[in-house]
Structure formats: C-alpha cells, structure tokens
Design a protein around this motif. Structure first.
Motif, PDB file in Angstrom:
ATOM      1  N   PRO A  80      -8.676  28.993 -54.053  1.00  0.00           N
ATOM      2  CA  PRO A  80      -7.480  28.974 -53.222  1.00  0.00           C
ATOM      3  C   PRO A  80      -7.812  28.802 -51.740  1.00  0.00           C
ATOM      4  O   PRO A  80      -8.952  28.992 -51.325  1.00  0.00           O
ATOM      5  CB  PRO A  80      -6.850  30.339 -53.491  1.00  0.00           C
ATOM      6  N   PHE A  81      -6.769  28.465 -50.947  1.00  0.00           N
ATOM      7  CA  PHE A  81      -6.936  28.285 -49.519  1.00  0.00           C
ATOM      8  C   PHE A  81      -6.104  29.320 -48.765  1.00  0.00           C
ATOM      9  O   PHE A  81      -5.121  29.850 -49.293  1.00  0.00           O
ATOM     10  CB  PHE A  81      -6.527  26.868 -49.101  1.00  0.00           C
ATOM     11  N   PHE A  82      -6.533  29.557 -47.518  1.00  0.00           N
ATOM     12  CA  PHE A  82      -5.885  30.564 -46.683  1.00  0.00           C
ATOM     13  C   PHE A  82      -5.651  30.005 -45.282  1.00  0.00           C
ATOM     14  O   PHE A  82      -6.445  29.196 -44.793  1.00  0.00           O
ATOM     15  CB  PHE A  82      -6.757  31.819 -46.567  1.00  0.00           C
ATOM     16  N   GLN A  86      -0.080  29.026 -51.393  1.00  0.00           N
ATOM     17  CA  GLN A  86       0.283  28.846 -52.798  1.00  0.00           C
ATOM     18  C   GLN A  86       0.250  27.364 -53.147  1.00  0.00           C
ATOM     19  O   GLN A  86       0.648  26.513 -52.342  1.00  0.00           O
ATOM     20  CB  GLN A  86       1.685  29.407 -53.061  1.00  0.00           C
ATOM     21  N   LEU A  87      -0.209  27.052 -54.341  1.00  0.00           N
ATOM     22  CA  LEU A  87      -0.295  25.665 -54.793  1.00  0.00           C
ATOM     23  C   LEU A  87       1.072  25.212 -55.301  1.00  0.00           C
ATOM     24  O   LEU A  87       1.648  25.816 -56.206  1.00  0.00           O
ATOM     25  CB  LEU A  87      -1.338  25.534 -55.901  1.00  0.00           C
ATOM     26  N   GLU A  88       1.585  24.112 -54.682  1.00  0.00           N
ATOM     27  CA  GLU A  88       2.891  23.570 -55.056  1.00  0.00           C
ATOM     28  C   GLU A  88       2.772  22.047 -55.190  1.00  0.00           C
ATOM     29  O   GLU A  88       2.738  21.331 -54.190  1.00  0.00           O
ATOM     30  CB  GLU A  88       3.953  23.916 -54.001  1.00  0.00           C
ATOM     31  N   GLY A  89       2.697  21.574 -56.414  1.00  0.00           N
ATOM     32  CA  GLY A  89       2.656  20.136 -56.648  1.00  0.00           C
ATOM     33  C   GLY A  89       1.519  19.417 -55.963  1.00  0.00           C
ATOM     34  O   GLY A  89       1.710  18.337 -55.377  1.00  0.00           O
ATOM     35  N   GLY A  90       0.337  19.991 -55.977  1.00  0.00           N
ATOM     36  CA  GLY A  90      -0.837  19.359 -55.377  1.00  0.00           C
ATOM     37  C   GLY A  90      -1.063  19.723 -53.923  1.00  0.00           C
ATOM     38  O   GLY A  90      -2.125  19.431 -53.368  1.00  0.00           O
ATOM     39  N   ILE A 117       3.632  25.733 -43.499  1.00  0.00           N
ATOM     40  CA  ILE A 117       2.363  25.044 -43.266  1.00  0.00           C
ATOM     41  C   ILE A 117       1.905  24.478 -44.609  1.00  0.00           C
ATOM     42  O   ILE A 117       1.792  25.214 -45.591  1.00  0.00           O
ATOM     43  CB  ILE A 117       1.297  25.990 -42.696  1.00  0.00           C
ATOM     44  N   SER A 118       1.673  23.168 -44.639  1.00  0.00           N
ATOM     45  CA  SER A 118       1.237  22.501 -45.873  1.00  0.00           C
ATOM     46  C   SER A 118      -0.131  21.875 -45.667  1.00  0.00           C
ATOM     47  O   SER A 118      -0.420  21.329 -44.601  1.00  0.00           O
ATOM     48  CB  SER A 118       2.240  21.413 -46.273  1.00  0.00           C
ATOM     49  N   PHE A 119      -0.958  21.926 -46.713  1.00  0.00           N
ATOM     50  CA  PHE A 119      -2.314  21.368 -46.658  1.00  0.00           C
ATOM     51  C   PHE A 119      -2.561  20.537 -47.909  1.00  0.00           C
ATOM     52  O   PHE A 119      -2.335  21.003 -49.030  1.00  0.00           O
ATOM     53  CB  PHE A 119      -3.338  22.505 -46.544  1.00  0.00           C
ATOM     54  N   ALA A 132      -1.814  13.891 -41.983  1.00  0.00           N
ATOM     55  CA  ALA A 132      -1.618  13.799 -43.424  1.00  0.00           C
ATOM     56  C   ALA A 132      -2.211  15.007 -44.138  1.00  0.00           C
ATOM     57  O   ALA A 132      -1.697  15.453 -45.156  1.00  0.00           O
ATOM     58  CB  ALA A 132      -2.254  12.514 -43.949  1.00  0.00           C
ATOM     59  N   GLN A 133      -3.294  15.544 -43.597  1.00  0.00           N
ATOM     60  CA  GLN A 133      -3.952  16.691 -44.222  1.00  0.00           C
ATOM     61  C   GLN A 133      -3.144  17.969 -44.059  1.00  0.00           C
ATOM     62  O   GLN A 133      -2.993  18.751 -44.996  1.00  0.00           O
ATOM     63  CB  GLN A 133      -5.345  16.881 -43.612  1.00  0.00           C
ATOM     64  N   VAL A 134      -2.642  18.216 -42.867  1.00  0.00           N
ATOM     65  CA  VAL A 134      -1.937  19.455 -42.550  1.00  0.00           C
ATOM     66  C   VAL A 134      -0.634  19.125 -41.827  1.00  0.00           C
ATOM     67  O   VAL A 134      -0.621  18.324 -40.892  1.00  0.00           O
ATOM     68  CB  VAL A 134      -2.798  20.374 -41.653  1.00  0.00           C
ATOM     69  N   SER A 135       0.444  19.740 -42.273  1.00  0.00           N
ATOM     70  CA  SER A 135       1.720  19.574 -41.573  1.00  0.00           C
ATOM     71  C   SER A 135       2.313  20.940 -41.264  1.00  0.00           C
ATOM     72  O   SER A 135       2.109  21.902 -42.014  1.00  0.00           O
ATOM     73  CB  SER A 135       2.705  18.757 -42.411  1.00  0.00           C
ATOM     74  N   ILE A 136       3.035  21.001 -40.140  1.00  0.00           N
ATOM     75  CA  ILE A 136       3.705  22.229 -39.712  1.00  0.00           C
ATOM     76  C   ILE A 136       5.174  21.872 -39.493  1.00  0.00           C
ATOM     77  O   ILE A 136       5.502  21.021 -38.674  1.00  0.00           O
ATOM     78  CB  ILE A 136       3.102  22.780 -38.399  1.00  0.00           C
ATOM     79  N   ARG A 137       6.059  22.520 -40.238  1.00  0.00           N
ATOM     80  CA  ARG A 137       7.487  22.249 -40.121  1.00  0.00           C
ATOM     81  C   ARG A 137       8.261  23.554 -39.952  1.00  0.00           C
ATOM     82  O   ARG A 137       7.929  24.545 -40.595  1.00  0.00           O
ATOM     83  CB  ARG A 137       7.995  21.519 -41.373  1.00  0.00           C
TER      84      ARG A 137
END
Length: 644
Positions: free
Chosen positions: A60-62, A80-84, A45-47, A28-33
């Motif tokens: 920001p995160f890296f 980049q921040l996208e909708g939370g 990569i989403s966090f 739930a924290q990190v996804s890779i698609r």
C-alpha cells in the motif's frame, strides 16, 4: 543567425519541452482536487503507480505530510486502492493553510515527490483568493522540501516577500523576513534591522496589550528576533501599566509563584486577592491551585476544602483532566479529604474518553487543538487502569478492603504504571498478602527495571516467601529482564529502519577534535541531538546518562551527545558541558548546518541509534522521561542480538 545561437535556441526549446513533459507526467502521477481548496472542502489526493517508478503491484501507499498545520490529522495517511488508483480524502480544517507531502510505500523504499527538490503542495483559498499564511508556510517548508540546496535562505526570503505582497500586515512574515536579513547583514545593518523588528513587535503589543493571545504573539516575536531576554521585560511592562487588570494579575502571579519561600508566597497571594474583581477573577486560578496544594501539604483540610471547589469548576479545558488527576494524587499521598478525592477520581473515570493523551496546542483563532495520536485508544486504556488503581488505593485508606480489592482486580490486567503497581503491591503487603504482592512487584520491575527501590521491595518480598538463596533470586530477576526486553523486541520488528548515516560529517568534540565516521565502525552508536536552550533535551539527560553509565565500558557501544548547532555555537556547548560535570558522557558539536535536514530531524531531542554497519535502525523523537531507560537499553541489546 550564427549556428551557435541556433543551437542554443534549439537546446532551450528542447529543454522547455522536456520540462513540460516532466510536468505533465507528474500531474498524471498525482492529482490534488479541488485545485483551489478552501477550509471545509474535502480534498482528494490520487496517485497512479502505473505512471511512476513504483514496482508493479506495489502498495500500500501513504501520504506523508512533511510540513503541515493539520494538527488533528496523522502525519501519515493510508491511501485506498480504487480502480487502479490510490486515493485518500480528508476535510480541510478551519485553520488550515499550506502543507506539503510526498507519497511513499510502507517502508519508504519508494518515495514519489514533485521533483528532486520539491514536494507536492496544498494551498488554501477563500473565495478563490489565497488566504494569509500560505507563502509563510511555504517558506517554513523549504528546508524540508529541498534538504541539500545551497539557496535555502534565499528561497525562504523569496516566499516571505510573496506573502507580504499579498498581506503586508502579516506580523510573523514581517519578523521572519527581518530575521533572515539579519543573518546576512553587516553589524550596522543588523542593528538597523533589529530596530525595525522591535518596532513591529511594539506595534503588535500596543494593538491589544490586555489579550493573552496577542501577548503570546509578542513573545513569539522577540524569540524570532533572538531577543529572548525581552520576553520577561514585556511582562514587567504589562505588570507596571496594567497591575490590576486580568493580564496584569496573571503575570504578577506567574512571577510570584516561582518564589521558593512558600509562606511568603501565601502571604503575597492574600494581598493580591484583595484586588479581585468580577473582571479579573479568572486570573486567580493559579493562586487557588497553589493555596489548595499548600494547605494539603500542611495537613489543613479546612482551608484546603475551601479552595477545591474553586479549582474544579468543570471548565471546558483539556488540561483540567491532568490537573484533577494531580489533585487526587496529592490528596491520596497526604491521606487527606479522601471522600473528595474519591468523588473527583470517579468523575475522571466516568469521563476518561476526554482525557488528553497527546499534544495540546492553543491558538486564539481556533482554541484548543488536540493532536492526532494513533495510539490514543491504548493510552486511554492505560489511564483508565491508573484511575481504577487510584480508586482502589483511596477505598483502602477509607477502610473498605473488599471494595479496594475489586478496584484492584479491574485495574491490574492493564495497569502499566510502575509507581501504581508498587503502591498496590505494598497495600497487599499491608494486608499481609505477599503472594498477591509479588506478581505486582514483578510487573512493576518489568516496567521500571532501573528503579532500585522496586528491585529492593521485590527482593525483600521474595525472601519473605522463602526464596532465601541469592542465586535463585538473581535468576528470577534475569527471567524478568528477558520478559520486558522481549516485549520491546516484538515492537522493534515493526519499526526498525535501515537508512545509511551520511559519510560526510562535520562534528567536533569539546577539544575541537573532529569526530571521524571511522570511529563508528563495528559499534552501536547512540547520537543524541540537543541544544542548551532545549529544556526537554536537558530534562532527558539524567535518563540518558544512566544508560550511558551502563555501557561506558562496553567496546561495542559509543555515545555521541551532539549539540545540534541550532541556535548554539561551539562555545555555548562547551560552557554548558563545563558547568554540568554531573553528565560525563562525551559531548560533541555539529558544524554542518544541513545535517538535521539530511537526517530529517525537525525537532529535538531526537536520538538516532545506528547499527555496527553505520545504518540508522531506530529514531526516538521527543522527551520520554524514565521510559527512555528501558527503550534505549532494549534497542542497544536488540541490535547486539541482531548482529550475532
């Protein structure tokens, strides 16, 4: 069923639930698609920081790639921040395979990874099937992912076996597995394993002995097996079996050009040129370069002019730009063929955007790969300024002073090369214009304050303009020192860290006396990691030694020139130190094989600079040459001022 067995069963069930919940939480924290990404796919990569331990509104995160072969990408990618959610997207290069990463904030005070002993991972597929090299890459990443494990070698072995089950002919995986098995085998087993490994290398050699890329893999194989001495012997085999083929000629030239007697080399090149054919002509490039340089240095423009067209054929090779720059400098230094030098330099200036300013790798499968460099634009501006300064020096030699001044005016605002600043200043002095020369010599001094010649030139120029008082000139130099250090200080504010150095160290000096962490107390400590086989490490020693000499009597500063223990024994370090008495800084040997992993040192030379509280404030990686003199000196002085 006995109560104890029920309890064990319930405990195991509960543990499985906890692990499953933890796994779901991490997903739930990190996804890779996509889950099975292929070369050319766009990976996302989403966090979700809300489901992590990150502070509210953190960022920001890296994405930090800690092991990756994505050479053209930065090792740290901003999200980049996208909708939370924080996201990063990139297209997998054609040569991509396994990589692992963590997610961190700007200062790495918060780091998100898959578990305490693993990082997030990207595997690469083709038509839904894992491609070759993924588990090999995974094995490489183990010391990075699980720094403190006692089972690193066993885990590496496990993944190498997985690679070979999928791809039994994976050459590098075969050799890496054999090398690991040799480490834990008896002498008899080691001998048997070495024999097996050498057979693998021999098979690779015989598969295509005339292709340079294949021979590079043969060389790599010997190095993996610790058989460094065989690297030259395989070249001798190539020379013996294929003396007139392209690869045979290339190896013969490689050996010949290392000889000291240049006249003998020129004569033997002539003999090799008699063997030139349409099939092997491409191997003679190094011979043409040698002959061109030889005749320039001997003032023979007729013969040098014969070879210049042969070494400037405009091949699409990123190294050519540096080579052409060297040719221009050689002609300028010897005041020969200046029209040709001007033409070649203007060509470089017109195509400066292609000039390589970062690491270049070559793989037979991919060709040349130029590594990502975040400072590329700044470096190209500096290169452009150097080319314009050289053009000014060339036109000055061609007796075109007005054109030369115009080129100088364009280059000076961004010129950073101390050598060229000095050369331009000396040109102004030849024009009897010391007023223009002094600012340039001052700039040269700020870039290279350790260069005694630049200081001497500037001191003499100041005297000629009426500054005869020695104290006044010393004040002038002190002002320049303050200026160049201040420039570094501004950069240091952006990169300074604050990571504690481990308490449990196992380091001994050349008398095998332990180095105690207590000896670091209240001192700025410079720890330089090196090894006897590391050529860049050795090349940096003359510069490191100059800085050491400046602080040798300073009670606030301690140098620890530390053999990393990688591929070296204490005896190796001791013998090298004894054989090189010109370097009298204190040598030490690292006995803790996990220290490099704890400190995240993945290559040498690496230099750590600790403050008086034992925290790592600066980290320098790679060979810097004379730039080390200023940057290291400035770091020491910066930490002194910071703690006053």
């Amino acid at each position: 069923m006995p109560t104890s067995n029920k309890m064990i069963k319930l405990f195991r069930h509960a543990l499985l639930l906890v692990l499953l919940q933890a796994s779901l939480l991490l997903q739930a924290q990190v996804s890779i698609r996509p889950e099975k990404a292929a070369a050319g796919d766009t990976v996302t990569i989403s966090f979700d920081p809300a489901k992590s331990a990150a502070a509210p509104k953190a960022g920001p995160f890296f994405v930090d790639f800690n092991y990756s072969n994505f050479y053209e990408f930065p090792s740290r990618m901003p999200m980049q921040l996208e909708g939370g959610l924080w996201r990063v997207r990139f297209k997998l290069p054609a040569y991509a395979n396994f990589s692992c990463f963590t997610i961190a904030d700007k200062d790495k005070k918060f780091v998100q990874q898959a578990s305490d002993s693993s990082q997030y991972e990207i595997y690469v597929y083709k038509n839904g099937k894992l491609i070759a090299g993924n588990y090999l890459g995974k094995s490489y990443s183990i010391p990075v992912q699980d720094k403190t494990s006692d089972h690193i070698v066993a885990t590496q072995e496990y993944y190498l076996n997985k690679e070979l089950r999928l791809y039994p002919e994976n050459y590098e995986a075969q050799l890496r597995l054999i090398a690991l098995q040799m480490k834990k085998g008896s002498p008899a087993q080691q001998a048997q394993l070495l024999k097996k490994g050498l057979a693998v290398v021999e098979k690779k050699f015989r598969s295509n002995p005339l292709v340079e890329g294949n021979l590079n893999k043969v060389t790599m194989g010997y190095l993996i097996l610790g058989q460094n001495q065989k690297v030259d012997s395989i070249r001798q085999v190539v020379i013996k079996e294929f003396p007139d083929k392209k690869i045979g000629i290339a190896y013969r030239l490689n050996k010949l050009l290392r000889e000291q007697d240049s006249a003998t080399v020129v004569a033997k090149i002539g003999e090799l040129l008699s063997l030139k054919t349409a099939d092997n002509e491409a191997a003679y490039g190094s011979a043409y370069e040698y002959l061109f340089s030889y005749y320039v240095r001997h003032g023979d423009s007729v013969k040098a002019r014969k070879y210049l067209p042969l070494i400037t054929r405009w091949e699409q090779d990123p190294y050519k730009w540096r080579a052409y720059n060297d040719y221009v400098q050689l002609l300028l230094d010897h005041k020969l063929m200046l029209q040709e030098a001007s033409k070649l330099n203007l060509y470089l200036l017109d195509s400066v955007a292609a000039y390589p300013v970062s690491l270049i790798r070559f793989f037979p499968e991919t060709g040349y790969l130029v590594a990502h460099d975040p400072a590329k634009a700044d470096k190209l501006r500096a290169i452009k300024a150097e080319l314009m300064a050289n053009q000014g020096l060339i036109t000055a030699q061609l007796n075109q002073p007005e054109a030369a001044r115009e080129w100088f005016a364009k280059s000076i605002p961004t010129l950073q090369s101390a050598a060229l600043l000095r050369a331009v200043a000396l040109q102004y002095q030849q024009w009897n214009d010391p007023e223009s020369a002094i600012p340039l010599l001052g700039a040269a001094y700020r870039h290279a304050p350790f260069d005694p010649q630049i200081r001497q030139f500037l001191d003499s120029a100041l005297v000629k303009t009426g500054m005869g008082n020695a104290a006044e000139r010393q004040a002038y130099f002190s002002k320049l020192d303050k200026q160049w250090k201040q420039g570094y200080y501004e950069e240091f504010k952006k990169i300074i860290g604050n990571t504690p150095f481990p308490e449990d160290i196992s380091i001994v000096d050349m008398d095998k006396k332990p180095l105690l962490k207590a000896e670091f107390k209240d001192k700025i400590v410079i720890i330089d990691f090196w090894a006897t086989w590391c050529k860049p490490c050795i090349a940096s020693f003359p510069y490191l030694h100059q800085v050491y000499k400046k602080y040798v009597d300073d009670p606030q500063v301690k140098f620890v020139v530390l053999n990393s223990g990688s591929g070296n024994s204490w005896d190796d370090a001791y013998k090298w130190a004894q054989a090189n008495p010109q370097f009298d800084f204190p040598f030490y040997y690292n006995q803790d094989k996990k220290l490099s992993s704890k400190l995240e040192i993945t290559s040498i030379p690496t230099t750590l600079i600790l403050d008086k509280k034992g925290n790592i404030r600066f980290r320098k990686v790679g060979f810097e040459g004379e730039k080390l003199l200023q940057s290291l000196d400035a770091m020491i002085e910066y930490l002194k001022e910071l703690e006053r």
